[in-house]
Structure formats: C-alpha cells, structure tokens
Design an enzyme around this catalytic site. Structure first.
Site, PDB file in Angstrom:
ATOM      1  N   HIS A  17      39.213 -74.415 -14.849  1.00 18.61           N
ATOM      2  CA  HIS A  17      38.371 -75.236 -15.431  1.00 18.61           C
ATOM      3  C   HIS A  17      38.704 -75.785 -16.844  1.00 18.61           C
ATOM      4  CE1 HIS A  17      33.984 -76.985 -14.553  1.00 18.61           C
ATOM      5  NE2 HIS A  17      34.380 -76.928 -13.378  1.00 18.61           N
ATOM      6  N   HIS A  32      40.021 -84.115  -5.315  1.00 20.91           N
ATOM      7  CA  HIS A  32      38.985 -83.142  -5.933  1.00 20.91           C
ATOM      8  C   HIS A  32      37.568 -83.872  -5.314  1.00 20.91           C
ATOM      9  CE1 HIS A  32      36.062 -82.575  -9.339  1.00 20.91           C
ATOM     10  NE2 HIS A  32      36.463 -81.311  -9.255  1.00 20.91           N
TER      11      HIS A  32
END
Length: 382
Positions: free
Chosen positions: A185, A285
C-alpha cells in the site's frame, strides 16, 4: 444520437455511478470515483458534461481526446477518474446500440475465463486465516492481504517480524493450496521494503504490490533486482504516459491500472497493450463496484497478458452495500472454480437497479480513509 443528460449518484460504501442518457432512449452507466474524493470527481464530471451534452456518444475516441487535451492542465487522479466513468458509460451505450458486449467490439475473446482473487482483511494472523477459510468455501483460492501496518522510514525488527509472522502462519496453514499477494500500500520506505521483501521471499507470495509509492517508482527496478517475487503497481498511475515511464525503467512484473481511475476502457486498453510489449502481466485494480468490475473484465477478456482480476466481494470497506447490491443480473457475475466468465449482455453487461441506486444515493456517506500516525506523532502512510 445525442447525449441529453448526465446524472451522478454517490453511493455506499464509497462508490459513485453516473448515467448518460441519449435522445434515442439508450442509457449508459459508468463508475467515476476516487475513494475519499467522490465529491471532487463529481464536480469534474459535471464540468465535462457542459461539453458532452448534445454530442454524439458514438465518437468515443474524439470525446476522450477532447476531455483529456482540450484543457491546458490535464491528467491526475481527479480528472482521469471523471474521464474514466464517462468513457465506461460511452462504451456501454455503443455496445447496447450495436447489440454486442464491449469485448466483442474490441476484437473478441482471447480467453474463456479469468482467475479472480479476493481481498482478505484483518490485522491478526488468526483473523486472516479465518477469512481465507470462509472465502475458500465459496470457491476462491487466490487472495490479497495487507503486507504490513504502518511502518517507519527505518523501523525496528518487531515491525518486520509482525509482518513476516502473518505470512508464515498463512503458508503453514494452507501450504500450496492457495496463492496470495501482499499489498504494501505504499506504506513502506525503500530501505524497509528491501528488508521486508528479503524476509518474505521464503513464503513465495504471488506478488508484492506497491512496495513503495508510485512517486518513488525509481526503486521498482532496484527492488526487483534483489528478489524473485514479481513486483506489482499501477493503481496510483493515471495515464499511459505515467505507465510509459515505469515500463521503460523496468522492474514491474504486473501492471495494475484501475479502470475507474486511469481514463477508463479506452485508455486502459492502450496501457494493457503497452504492458504486453514489455512482457509485463496485467491485473486490473478493482476494489470498487460492479460497473468498475465489468469494465475490468472486458479488458481482461481482450488482453492476452491479463492474469487475474481483483474484485471487492466481502472487502472490509464494503459497509452499507456489497458488490452486487445494485445489480439485477447477479447471476452473470457468478464464478466457477474461482473464475469469471465473459459478460455476454450488450454493452458493459450490467443491468443496474436504478430505483435502488436513487434510494441509497439520498443517504450516501462521505467515505474517507483513516488518518494514521506513527508513535512519534508524525503522519503515516495509510
């Protein structure tokens, strides 16, 4: 045919849908959003609407170029997300007019199915293992989980051990019966990413996602040089011009453009082709809603280098609505052995429950990601 109206709906859990109407009654749906900045993207959509009303929706390429190039300032997450949702809706209209799914308009199928993977939440190993068990029960065998919590620029061995311990327990519990990727992340500095990747390598994760922020992309080839684990990134890159630089620099094994952030179907098809030219895999994504997922699937089914597809069923962000709550044709999104099949209805292939969309949009929350701080009080990457 002319565009007559564009309507946006902010929805739980953290989504936004848009509807493009035409003078011939054909309607297209898109999903333009930046998680935590829905109102800002909504404003951008309506700025574009001033130009789009009265235009021919069939001229997708020209409309895309006008939205991207006609303003002196361009690119970035807000503008490209607004363009993305509009672009999805235009493709939806074109497919409905021509009575064909979008993948058919793009040359037809290159595969018969695509592997799906599921997010697994939880901060403790036992929670993650329990989540995997439940998801295996509905057919998943491929997963993604957070690789670590917040981590300092230079952190201690306890933080490293905590991240590695979770992964070790998962591999011990399931062996090679499952595959999993680890999402850093962008929380990790380049020095700590080197340490973590080395420690995690014995557990053979499927990939490591965003080991450092996209702003530090120069580290992707350096990190890739020290490991056999594929490095994945792309959710915070917003056009082929940003992807061009990372592909040319090397290091990424998997590209992850977001169909609701990176200019939509039109732009992401070009990004997919660029990735194939560099022998880089594609895994769009998609922690968002059903329209975004449908757009991803159409790209997956026309891109030879697509390897698996993220989806948000059961993701911990989904409070107030689940992935298919606004979809009437839920059966078209069913999986067989952990694989999605091509959507076969015209356009994007999503039959939106408009009445439910309108109703829930009246009380949509303004989602924002949490603010994390390190022990010393400084702001941490979430």
């Amino acid at each position: 045919m002319k565009i007559t109206h564009i309507t946006t709906y902010r929805l739980p859990p953290r989504w936004m849908f848009l509807k493009i109407e035409t003078d011939e009654g054909v309607v297209g749906w898109g999903e333009p959003v930046i998680e935590g900045r829905a109102r800002t993207v909504e404003a951008a959509v309506h700025e574009f609407a001033d130009y789009l009303i009265g235009k021919d929706p069939a001229r997708i390429n020209d409309l895309w170029q006008v939205m991207y190039r006609a303003g002196f300032y361009r690119g970035g997450p807000i503008m490209m997300s607004a363009i993305a949702g509009i672009d999805q809706a235009l493709w939806d209209i074109k497919g409905k007019v021509l009575n064909a799914p979008v993948w058919q308009l793009m040359g037809g199928l290159v595969r018969d199915k695509i592997k799906a993977y599921s997010w697994v939440g939880g901060d403790r190993p036992a929670d993650v293992i329990d989540g995997i068990e439940k998801l295996r029960g509905i057919g998943f065998d491929t997963f993604k989980l957070n690789g670590c919590e917040e981590m300092g620029v230079i952190d201690n061995s306890r933080a490293v051990d905590a991240a590695v311990n979770t992964v070790a327990q998962i591999r011990e519990a399931f062996g090679s019966e499952i595959e999993f990727g680890l999402d850093f992340h962008g929380r990790v500095s380049a020095p700590m990413a080197k340490v973590l990747i080395k420690e995690l390598e014995p557990y053979r994760p499927l990939f490591i996602e965003e080991p450092v922020l996209a702003e530090q992309a120069e580290y992707y080839p350096r990190l890739a040089a020290q490991t056999h684990i594929p490095i994945a990134a792309g959710e915070r890159m917003f056009s082929r011009f940003e992807f061009k630089r990372v592909l040319d620099a090397g290091g990424l094994g998997i590209l992850q453009p977001d169909l609701s952030h990176a200019g939509g179907i039109t732009e992401c098809y070009k990004i997919a082709g660029m990735a194939e030219a560099y022998d880089v895999a594609l895994a769009p994504h998609c922690p968002l809603g059903p329209i975004a997922l449908a757009a991803c699937l159409h790209i997956d089914f026309v891109s030879r280098n697509a390897v698996f597809q993220e989806q948000s069923m059961g993701i911990h962000y989904n409070k107030g609505a689940e992935l298919l709550d606004f979809v009437k044709n839920k059966e078209d999104f069913s999986m067989d052995g952990g694989f999605f099949k091509p959507l076969t209805k015209p356009g994007l292939g999503v039959d939106i429950d408009e009445a439910r969309v309108i109703e829930l949009s009246k009380s949509a929350p303004d989602w924002s990601n949490p603010l994390w701080r390190h022990a010393d009080g400084s702001v941490a990457e979430w």
